[in-house]
Scaffold this motif. Sequence first.
Motif, short mmCIF file in Angstrom:
data_model
loop_
_atom_site.label_atom_id
_atom_site.label_comp_id
_atom_site.label_asym_id
_atom_site.label_seq_id
_atom_site.Cartn_x
_atom_site.Cartn_y
_atom_site.Cartn_z
N PHE A 1 0.85 -1.18 0.00
CA PHE A 1 0.00 0.00 0.00
C PHE A 1 0.88 1.24 0.00
O PHE A 1 1.98 1.24 0.58
N GLY A 2 0.43 2.28 -0.67
CA GLY A 2 1.20 3.51 -0.70
C GLY A 2 0.57 4.55 -1.61
O GLY A 2 -0.46 4.29 -2.25
N LYS B 1 3.44 0.39 -6.62
CA LYS B 1 2.98 -0.80 -5.91
C LYS B 1 2.87 -2.00 -6.85
O LYS B 1 3.47 -3.06 -6.61
N LEU C 1 -7.65 1.09 1.50
CA LEU C 1 -7.02 0.92 2.80
C LEU C 1 -7.62 -0.26 3.56
O LEU C 1 -6.89 -1.07 4.15
N ILE D 1 1.43 -5.22 6.48
CA ILE D 1 1.14 -4.21 5.47
C ILE D 1 2.45 -3.50 5.16
O ILE D 1 3.06 -2.86 6.04
N LEU E 1 4.16 -0.59 3.61
CA LEU E 1 3.83 0.78 3.24
C LEU E 1 5.01 1.41 2.53
O LEU E 1 6.13 1.43 3.06
N THR F 1 -1.86 2.59 9.74
CA THR F 1 -1.59 2.55 8.31
C THR F 1 -1.98 3.86 7.65
O THR F 1 -1.24 4.40 6.81
N PHE G 1 0.44 6.54 5.72
CA PHE G 1 0.07 6.89 4.35
C PHE G 1 -0.06 8.40 4.18
O PHE G 1 0.47 8.99 3.22
N GLU H 1 3.30 10.10 4.17
CA GLU H 1 4.02 9.95 2.91
C GLU H 1 3.39 10.77 1.79
O GLU H 1 4.09 11.22 0.89
#
Length: 269
Positions: free
Chosen positions: A54-55, A61, A210, A220, A222, A259, A263, A266
Amino acid sequence: MNAVLAPTPADAPTSGAHKRPHVTVRGLYKSFAGAPLYTDFNLDLPRGKIVSIFGPNGCGKSTLMNMIAGLIPLDKGEILFDGKTLKETKIGYVFQNYRDALFPWITARDNIAYPLRRQGMKEAEVQARVDELIALFEIRFDLARYPYELSGGQQQTVCIMRSLAPRPEIMFLDEPFSALDFEMTLFIREKLQEAHVATGTTMVIVSHDLEDAVFLADEILLLTRRPTSIAEIVPFTLPRPRVPESMADPEFVRVKSRTLEVFRREMKA
């Protein structure tokens, strides 16, 4: 920044850090049109776990997963599976666009059987393996129909069954829920968990949602913005089976919140 999913105990430990990883990625470089995406990227994927990636948008990804799966070439680096090359490893792959992934000129059952016949399995064994998957997934729709005669959720179910048919060592899933309604999402979540418990297959899932990224995962992964590195690995240890009510569990809420926090950090970086 260069990070590794399973660092040594002297570093920040993560779940599975004490075990030999299933997949090792070392010194990965990848660029597009001269713009670097991954530079000296290192990663360990744990054995027998479900890892979701995830990102932020554009961080790569799907590109990362597809490089590991051998669908996109590396510019530089090495990827090994238990010390073996990709050619020596049996993998499964579930594509995001299931409508294009299935062969429309053969039945759903024959689509599931296709990789088994390709590897030369005897027909009696092929049928036995397909029947085993039908029982596991509790299929109630007609597999004698052609893919275009099935609903989207039914087509995706057939894709997952086909991917599992050859008993892969590792299975990649690219946005497996993106085109499904909520009812089918719940069904696929349930069946993927059952398949994972039954087989112990390592699974890697890319998701842009998410909730989906957290729900099935043991970890997860990330990612940061490009040039992409690992922002954080968030473990999720809620016991299986995870059911819809698990989304109200304090541990799910905590992991989802963490998470989201990483996210958003970032996104602003």
